[in-house]
Structures are given as C-alpha cells and as structure tokens.
Write an enzyme that holds these catalytic residues in place. Structure first.
Site, PDB file in Angstrom:
ATOM      1  N   GLU A  80       9.941   3.642   1.927  1.00  0.00           N
ATOM      2  CA  GLU A  80       8.950   2.955   1.085  1.00  0.00           C
ATOM      3  C   GLU A  80       9.091   3.399  -0.368  1.00  0.00           C
ATOM      4  OE1 GLU A  80       8.557   4.583   3.898  1.00  0.00           O
ATOM      5  OE2 GLU A  80       6.746   3.997   4.975  1.00  0.00           O
ATOM      6  N   GLU A 134      17.995  11.231   3.323  1.00  0.00           N
ATOM      7  CA  GLU A 134      17.729  12.641   3.640  1.00  0.00           C
ATOM      8  C   GLU A 134      18.660  13.571   2.880  1.00  0.00           C
ATOM      9  OE1 GLU A 134      17.702  12.852   7.954  1.00  0.00           O
ATOM     10  OE2 GLU A 134      15.738  11.824   7.987  1.00  0.00           O
ATOM     11  N   CYS A 171       3.747   8.376   0.966  1.00  0.00           N
ATOM     12  CA  CYS A 171       4.098   7.005   0.549  1.00  0.00           C
ATOM     13  C   CYS A 171       2.847   6.200   0.245  1.00  0.00           C
ATOM     14  CB  CYS A 171       4.947   6.323   1.620  1.00  0.00           C
ATOM     15  SG  CYS A 171       6.622   6.976   1.659  1.00  0.00           S
TER      16      CYS A 171
HETATM   17  N1  THU Z   1      10.221   8.318   6.854  1.00  0.00           N
HETATM   18  C1  THU Z   1      10.210   7.177   6.111  1.00  0.00           C
HETATM   19  O1  THU Z   1      11.252   6.698   5.651  1.00  0.00           O
HETATM   20  N2  THU Z   1       9.011   6.573   5.891  1.00  0.00           N
HETATM   21  C2  THU Z   1       7.808   7.070   6.305  1.00  0.00           C
HETATM   22  O2  THU Z   1       6.763   6.505   5.988  1.00  0.00           O
HETATM   23  C3  THU Z   1       7.751   8.284   7.112  1.00  0.00           C
HETATM   24  C4  THU Z   1       9.052   8.920   7.420  1.00  0.00           C
HETATM   25  C5  THU Z   1      11.510   9.002   7.075  1.00  0.00           C
HETATM   26  C6  THU Z   1      11.596  10.346   6.419  1.00  0.00           C
HETATM   27  C7  THU Z   1      12.650  11.034   7.258  1.00  0.00           C
HETATM   28  O3  THU Z   1      13.931  10.747   6.717  1.00  0.00           O
HETATM   29  C8  THU Z   1      12.522  10.377   8.618  1.00  0.00           C
HETATM   30  O4  THU Z   1      11.706   9.226   8.436  1.00  0.00           O
HETATM   31  C9  THU Z   1      11.890  11.249   9.681  1.00  0.00           C
HETATM   32  O5  THU Z   1      10.704  11.772   9.250  1.00  0.00           O
END
Ligand code: THU
Length: 132
Positions: A56, A45, A91
């Site tokens: 992913e 993030e 993704c």
């Molecule tokens: N997130 C993922 O890593 N993969 C996904 O397919 C959906 C969301 C993460 C993004 C963000 O850092 C957190 O989950 C909350 O949305």
C-alpha cells in the site's frame, strides 16, 4: 461494482512483483487517483527486516512522487484473489494522510468489499487538528 473488481484484479497482479524472500508473503495494491489514474504497488522486503515496505505504501509513495496526492480508493490483494488481506496499521496511517474520506477495497472470497479508511482507523494521528 465493476471498478472495485478491476482494482482488486490489478492489485492481485501487482503482487507478482513483490520482493518478499523473507516472509514469502506477496501483497499487491492498486491505488485509484481522483483523476482516474491507477498506481500499483507491491511489498519490498529487506535483509534488515524493519525496512520492509508494504504494498500500500509503495503505491502511495509512487503516486505522491509523481505529483498525485488525491486518492479515491486502494485495493489490496494477494496473488490468490480469493484470500482476504487488510492494510496494516502503519499503512492506514499513511492512507489517512491522503485519503481519509476514501476507501479500501478488499476481497472476501473473491467478492470486493469496500470499507472507508476513516472506519478502519477512526483515531489516526494528527498534529492536533480535527479530521473532519
Ligand atoms: N504487508 C503488506 O505489504 N501490506 C500490509 O498491509 C501488511 C503486510 C507485507 C509486509 C511484509 O513484506 C509481508 O507483508 C509480511 O508481513
């Protein structure tokens, strides 16, 4: 299938490295290449929220940056391996680019479930070509 269980476990462990101070939602991914390598990924993030990168895509970008572009499967998990998480739409579009015939492994109460990428995103964006 033992392979899917192993990939889920690797994905769940990769979630520990997530940098998610804003959502506090840690995701991990384990990407299996055609030649049997596994690339892991976690979400990363940023204070500028729109720059957050999903687990992913981290795994796919790591692999592509190391000259691997043919993938079989990607497992997605959170640290609690019994919880279910699916890839987001962004993704899926990235997965469709490299593994339209491949599959996503998710956990359903700890049991691996395999779903084809093309069933999750049957109408991915292309530059007008067919995806068959
Ligand atoms: N997130 C993922 O890593 N993969 C996904 O397919 C959906 C969301 C993460 C993004 C963000 O850092 C957190 O989950 C909350 O949305």
């Amino acid at each position: 299938m033992e392979e899917n269980k192993q990939l889920l476990e690797i994905a769940s462990k990769a979630a520990k490295y997530a940098y998610a101070p804003y959502s506090d939602f840690k995701v991990g991914a384990a990407l299996l290449t055609d030649d049997g390598l596994v690339f892991t990924g976690c979400n990363i993030e940023n204070a500028s929220y729109g720059l957050c990168n999903c687990a992913e895509r981290t795994a796919v970008f790591k692999a592509v940056s190391e000259a691997k572009t043919n993938f079989k499967k990607i497992a997605v998990a959170v640290e609690d391996i019994n919880k279910t998480v699916y890839p987001c739409g962004a993704c899926l579009q990235v997965l469709a680019e490299f593994m339209y015939d491949g599959s996503v492994i998710i956990s359903r109460n700890g049991v691996p479930e395999e779903i084809k990428v093309k069933d999750m995103l049957p109408y991915n964006f292309t530059l007008g070509e067919k995806n068959e």
